[in-house]
Scaffold this motif. Sequence first.
Motif, PDB file in Angstrom:
ATOM      1  N   GLU A   1       1.105  -1.350   0.222  1.00 22.68           N
ATOM      2  CA  GLU A   1       0.180  -0.134  -0.416  1.00 22.68           C
ATOM      3  C   GLU A   1       1.072   1.437   0.499  1.00 22.68           C
ATOM      4  OE1 GLU A   1      -3.000   1.827  -0.342  1.00 22.68           O
ATOM      5  OE2 GLU A   1      -4.283   0.076  -0.147  1.00 22.68           O
TER       6      GLU A   1
ATOM      7  N   ASP B   1       5.658   0.232  -7.417  1.00 23.15           N
ATOM      8  CA  ASP B   1       5.810  -1.623  -7.671  1.00 23.15           C
ATOM      9  C   ASP B   1       6.740  -1.910  -8.315  1.00 23.15           C
ATOM     10  OD1 ASP B   1       3.054  -1.694  -5.470  1.00 23.15           O
ATOM     11  OD2 ASP B   1       3.004   0.515  -6.461  1.00 23.15           O
TER      12      ASP B   1
ATOM     13  N   SER C   1     -18.795   5.795   0.133  1.00 24.55           N
ATOM     14  CA  SER C   1     -19.123   5.976  -1.122  1.00 24.55           C
ATOM     15  C   SER C   1     -18.111   5.579  -2.504  1.00 24.55           C
ATOM     16  CB  SER C   1     -18.815   7.992  -1.492  1.00 24.55           C
ATOM     17  OG  SER C   1     -16.785   7.977  -1.636  1.00 24.55           O
TER      18      SER C   1
ATOM     19  N   ARG D   1      -3.317   3.283 -12.443  1.00 26.00           N
ATOM     20  CA  ARG D   1      -4.293   4.657 -12.237  1.00 26.00           C
ATOM     21  C   ARG D   1      -2.540   4.751 -12.304  1.00 26.00           C
ATOM     22  NH1 ARG D   1      -9.076   3.432 -11.519  1.00 26.00           N
ATOM     23  NH2 ARG D   1      -9.410   1.527  -9.335  1.00 26.00           N
TER      24      ARG D   1
HETATM   25  N1  LIG Z   1     -16.651   1.672  -0.528  1.00 29.34           N
HETATM   26  C1  LIG Z   1     -15.968   1.904  -2.582  1.00 29.34           C
HETATM   27  N2  LIG Z   1     -16.472   0.617  -3.261  1.00 29.34           N
HETATM   28  C2  LIG Z   1     -15.448   1.123  -4.259  1.00 29.34           C
HETATM   29  C3  LIG Z   1     -15.048   1.869  -4.775  1.00 29.34           C
HETATM   30  C4  LIG Z   1     -15.059   3.272  -4.109  1.00 29.34           C
HETATM   31  O1  LIG Z   1     -15.417   4.153  -4.656  1.00 29.34           O
HETATM   32  N3  LIG Z   1     -16.144   2.905  -2.741  1.00 29.34           N
HETATM   33  N4  LIG Z   1     -15.152   2.010  -6.234  1.00 29.34           N
HETATM   34  C5  LIG Z   1     -14.838   0.667  -7.123  1.00 29.34           C
HETATM   35  C6  LIG Z   1     -14.449   0.824  -8.130  1.00 29.34           C
HETATM   36  S1  LIG Z   1     -15.487   1.903  -9.986  1.00 29.34           S
HETATM   37  C7  LIG Z   1     -13.127  -0.150  -8.208  1.00 29.34           C
HETATM   38  S2  LIG Z   1     -12.311   0.364  -9.977  1.00 29.34           S
HETATM   39  C8  LIG Z   1     -12.745  -0.930  -7.797  1.00 29.34           C
HETATM   40  C9  LIG Z   1     -10.983  -0.262  -7.143  1.00 29.34           C
HETATM   41  O2  LIG Z   1     -11.265  -0.934  -6.247  1.00 29.34           O
HETATM   42  P1  LIG Z   1      -9.111  -1.431  -5.735  1.00 29.34           P
HETATM   43  O3  LIG Z   1      -9.155  -2.538  -6.925  1.00 29.34           O
HETATM   44  O4  LIG Z   1      -8.777  -1.508  -4.596  1.00 29.34           O
HETATM   45  O5  LIG Z   1      -8.314  -0.258  -6.500  1.00 29.34           O
HETATM   46  P2  LIG Z   1      -8.393   1.589  -5.814  1.00 29.34           P
HETATM   47  O6  LIG Z   1      -9.416   2.074  -5.405  1.00 29.34           O
HETATM   48  O7  LIG Z   1      -7.896   1.855  -7.099  1.00 29.34           O
HETATM   49  O8  LIG Z   1      -6.881   1.260  -4.492  1.00 29.34           O
HETATM   50  C10 LIG Z   1      -6.596   0.865  -3.584  1.00 29.34           C
HETATM   51  C11 LIG Z   1      -5.902   1.483  -3.154  1.00 29.34           C
HETATM   52  O9  LIG Z   1      -4.237   0.951  -3.677  1.00 29.34           O
HETATM   53  C12 LIG Z   1      -3.362   2.286  -2.913  1.00 29.34           C
HETATM   54  N5  LIG Z   1      -2.829   2.561  -3.685  1.00 29.34           N
HETATM   55  C13 LIG Z   1      -2.688   4.009  -4.701  1.00 29.34           C
HETATM   56  N6  LIG Z   1      -1.315   4.000  -5.442  1.00 29.34           N
HETATM   57  C14 LIG Z   1      -0.663   3.119  -5.356  1.00 29.34           C
HETATM   58  C15 LIG Z   1       0.440   2.096  -5.693  1.00 29.34           C
HETATM   59  O10 LIG Z   1       1.418   2.991  -6.342  1.00 29.34           O
HETATM   60  N7  LIG Z   1       1.720   1.180  -5.275  1.00 29.34           N
HETATM   61  C16 LIG Z   1      -0.160   0.411  -4.348  1.00 29.34           C
HETATM   62  N8  LIG Z   1       0.807  -1.292  -4.157  1.00 29.34           N
HETATM   63  N9  LIG Z   1      -1.088   0.820  -3.772  1.00 29.34           N
HETATM   64  C17 LIG Z   1      -1.044   2.247  -4.291  1.00 29.34           C
HETATM   65  C18 LIG Z   1      -4.219   2.678  -2.451  1.00 29.34           C
HETATM   66  O11 LIG Z   1      -4.088   3.921  -1.035  1.00 29.34           O
HETATM   67  C19 LIG Z   1      -5.951   2.266  -2.247  1.00 29.34           C
HETATM   68  O12 LIG Z   1      -6.034   1.785  -1.096  1.00 29.34           O
HETATM   69  O13 LIG Z   1     -13.245  -0.511  -6.329  1.00 29.34           O
HETATM   70  C20 LIG Z   1     -15.176  -0.317  -6.666  1.00 29.34           C
HETATM   71  N10 LIG Z   1     -15.552  -0.754  -5.113  1.00 29.34           N
END
Ligand SMILES: Nc1nc2c(c(=O)[nH]1)N[C@H]1C(S)=C(S)[C@@H](COP(=O)(O)OP(=O)(O)OC[C@H]3O[C@@H](n4cnc5c(=O)[nH]c(N)nc54)[C@H](O)[C@@H]3O)O[C@H]1N2
Length: 670
Positions: free
Chosen positions: A199, A220, A562, A299
């Motif tokens: 993270e 990463d 959210s 991203r």
């Molecule tokens: N509650 C909730 N649920 C969701 C969403 C929401 O907004 N809220 N969004 C939905 C959508 S559209 C999607 S695409 C998914 C995405 O859900 P996830 O697959 O979890 O992906 P992200 O939300 O992009 O980010 C996950 C984590 O990556 C971390 N991160 C950021 N940069 C880096 C990095 O360089 N390296 C590493 N190792 N970690 C990093 C961030 O701090 C974050 O905690 O979730 C879905 N579900």
Amino acid sequence: MAEWRRSVCPFDCPDACGMLVEVEQGRALSVKGDPDHFHNRGTLCPKMAHYERSVHAEARLKTPLRRTGPKGEGRFEPISWDSALDEIAQRWKAILAQWGGEAILPYSYAGTMGLVQRNAGHPFFHKLGASRLDRTICTPAKGAGQAAVLGATPAPDPEAVLSADLVVLWGLHALATNLHGFQLVREARRRGAKVWAVETYRTATTDQVDHVLLVRPGTDGVLAAGVMHLMVENGALDETFLAQHVEGFEAFAREVLPQFPPAVVAARTGVDEAALRAFAQAYGAALNPQIQVGGGITRYGNGAMTTRLILCLPALQGAYLKPAGGAFLGTSTSGAVSMQQLLREDFQARPTRLVNMNQLGAALDPGADGPVKSLYVYHSNPAAVAPDQGAVRAGLLREDLFTVVHERFLTDTARYADLVLPATSSLEHPDLYRAYGHYGLQRVRAAIQPVGESRSNWATFQALAARMGFEESLFRQSEEEIIDALLSGPNPWLDGADPSDLAEGRVVRLSPPGGRPPFGTPSGKVEILNPREPEPLPRPLPSHSEGDPHPLALVTAPSLYSLNSTFHEREDLPARKIASTLRLSPEDAAARGIAGGEVVLAFNGLGEVKLVAEVTDRVPKGVAVVEGVAWSAFSKGRATVNALTSQRLTDRGGGSTFYDNRIEVKLFPA
Ligand SMILES: Nc1nc2c(c(=O)[nH]1)N[C@H]1C(S)=C(S)[C@@H](COP(=O)(O)OP(=O)(O)OC[C@H]3O[C@@H](n4cnc5c(=O)[nH]c(N)nc54)[C@H](O)[C@@H]3O)O[C@H]1N2
Ligand SMILES: Nc1nc2c(c(=O)[nH]1)N[C@H]1C(S)=C(S)[C@@H](COP(=O)(O)OP(=O)(O)OC[C@H]3O[C@@H](n4cnc5c(=O)[nH]c(N)nc54)[C@H](O)[C@@H]3O)O[C@H]1N2
Ligand SMILES: [Mo]
């Protein structure tokens, strides 16, 4: 008498939870998780537990609206559907005659994941000859990286993680974004698995794992290369797997890995050498590890390459043929329902230009090649969620841009519309849902009557098609008829599914074809070396913002309360407060004389945003975090977090780079 009806959570989350809705006199009184759904098993996330409050929120749009004040101010008067539809048809006919179809741009994403409502605009805009939207705002870089290494290899079943002895959550905030997938990880942990998280700051997810590696944002790929360097050094390789099932390991080990010794990796990633060695040791020695790759790493300008590098780890380990399957990036169920009969690309006279949705700001620039004269937004909120908000909002302010927004609420985008059309919520229309976090398919009927005069996406496009004189019979089919058609015909994915389960709204399990080996690549192997890629061997790339002199890396992460800009209508959730908060480390705050609770200005070359500082040692020095995408109405200033993110794209896949931006922060001048 209230009765309970089956439904599905429609939002953009891997879980697609089954729900039961308590309905009385056409209103939803309450919802609860469907205990018979194999994935969510009776539980819902905190956002959906009171979905009825969103469905019947005071702020729901109930009639079409016409703008009466300046764009962006949100002053409107109610009008009838007939006059709204007539005006749209008349304006579009004039634009078609003067500028051609490509001057009309549809903009939609994932307000609903239902297959019919989500794709309802495709046949219409194909027939209209409008510009096409490249829907790449989410994580196409992850898909591109995965395709490069694994091709079309099917994903393991989500429950495969239960057998793992080591799980890595890599850039995945599973507790917030994939709650029911995370329940499986927690169960694996109870059975003895060690869970690691990679993270950028401490989250509610990292609080529930055994080991946390905090990596400098966007590095990463270097971390993965460093782990593999140590696996080679430790001799922790599955030689048999490498010889039989992997392309290009020798070249990779010879040409790439030597450049990533621990000292170099520690200096670039911020992960100290001891932690790096412990991770490499544990991963190499695991008997059955699974890496879950989230959106977080993708991203960035190097997102696809980073995904490729991470997916090399299970190849060295031999984990791809172990019971946990080595890596999990979500299920791939796109083959389960053949969408061509709804998408109807054949309605286009010719393929029109493709506009990348991350570059809406550029597309709306008056100087852009091929002007956009009308924008039709449905189930998306680009004034909030799209990058480079300053450019997007400047475009939306254009007096010569005819903007229509089909929405449930008066969102930031709707406030710029000439006409706003009220949209149904998922309880008010039928649809068919598949998931990206499990192998379920579920058909849903409308549970309640539309709120006010709201209409579904499909019903709205039907009405527009009639106004435009489109005669194709598809436009006269009902939603239920389209769902019937999507489910008809032979379909091996539905082998063993009981048609009455589907008809009665229960989830059915899909049977994805294929297994491994062979892997779904042209060579049938895991392709570390992929000769079809511009860079045949994976090697870490810099992110876009490496070298940007602004001192803080801005991570705009997801919020527990959210979903992107959805759920901010809900006063009972802390979403609004969270999305207005900037988290800073004690060192960075002190260096700028900032205390918790103070209003600060976050800025860079793109824009500036007013936020409330929270000083916390959960964020490392050099990183700043905003969780969630706020609505202007509930923010300190008009601009929200995407005023700080750029329109730059990922290395492959044309994806968004929301986390790849740097900022400076100062106290807001009193
Ligand atoms: N509650 C909730 N649920 C969701 C969403 C929401 O907004 N809220 N969004 C939905 C959508 S559209 C999607 S695409 C998914 C995405 O859900 P996830 O697959 O979890 O992906 P992200 O939300 O992009 O980010 C996950 C984590 O990556 C971390 N991160 C950021 N940069 C880096 C990095 O360089 N390296 C590493 N190792 N970690 C990093 C961030 O701090 C974050 O905690 O979730 C879905 N579900
Ligand atoms: N800073 C930053 N920005 C991000 C992200 C991030 O992590 N950080 N995440 C990005 C990601 S991963 C994604 S996927 C995008 C998501 O971008 P969007 O898909 O635009 O997501 P939402 O903000 O949820 O907006 C969806 C809208 O659809 C409306 N809606 C719901 N159901 C219906 C319906 O049936 N019909 C109609 N017409 N409208 C409906 C809702 O009211 C809501 O306003 O945001 C991206 N933006
Ligand atoms: Mo997303």
